[in-house]
Design an enzyme around this catalytic site. Structure first.
Site, mmCIF file in Angstrom:
data_model
loop_
_atom_site.group_PDB
_atom_site.id
_atom_site.type_symbol
_atom_site.label_atom_id
_atom_site.label_comp_id
_atom_site.label_asym_id
_atom_site.label_seq_id
_atom_site.Cartn_x
_atom_site.Cartn_y
_atom_site.Cartn_z
ATOM 1 N N ASP A 1 0.868 -1.180 0.000
ATOM 2 C CA ASP A 1 0.000 0.000 0.000
ATOM 3 C C ASP A 1 0.903 1.228 0.000
ATOM 4 O O ASP A 1 1.529 1.516 -0.994
ATOM 5 C CB ASP A 1 -0.963 -0.048 1.185
ATOM 6 N N GLY A 2 1.040 1.912 1.132
ATOM 7 C CA GLY A 2 1.876 3.101 1.188
ATOM 8 C C GLY A 2 3.352 2.771 1.125
ATOM 9 O O GLY A 2 3.792 1.723 1.592
#
Length: 103
Positions: free
Chosen positions: A7-8
């Site tokens: 994700d991030g």
């Protein structure tokens, strides 16, 4: 181990890349050559975004998700009381400086 999805992401001055793993209960750190060098276990299943900050730039801030499309937020919080929290992890590296965009 094939669980979760990236994700991030953020980058440190040493070239390492930090990745929050959605549904993976962790943040992974890879060196500049792509080798996994650290796993940070998280008390939540869905860490989301990452950013370095703090006075010396060596604190990794980690956001997390408290929402699950298949259930109510209250149900998620029952199972994971820290879901939705922001965590601060002191590291031994400084994050790269991020510049604002004009778009």
């Amino acid at each position: 181990d094939g669980v979760g999805a990236p994700d991030g992401v953020c980058v440190a001055e040493d070239g390492s890349v930090w990745v929050a793993v959605w549904d993976g209960h962790c943040v992974l750190r890879f060196d500049a050559h792509g080798e996994l060098i650290e796993t940070v276990d998280m008390p939540v299943s869905r860490p989301t975004s990452l950013a370095f900050g703090g006075e010396d730039g060596k604190t990794l801030f980690i956001t997390s998700c408290s929402y699950d499309a298949s259930s109510e937020v209250a149900s998620v919080l029952e199972q994971e009381p820290l879901a939705g929290a922001v965590f601060a992890l002191k590291t031994d590296v400084k994050g790269v400086e991020v510049f604002a965009s004009n778009f």
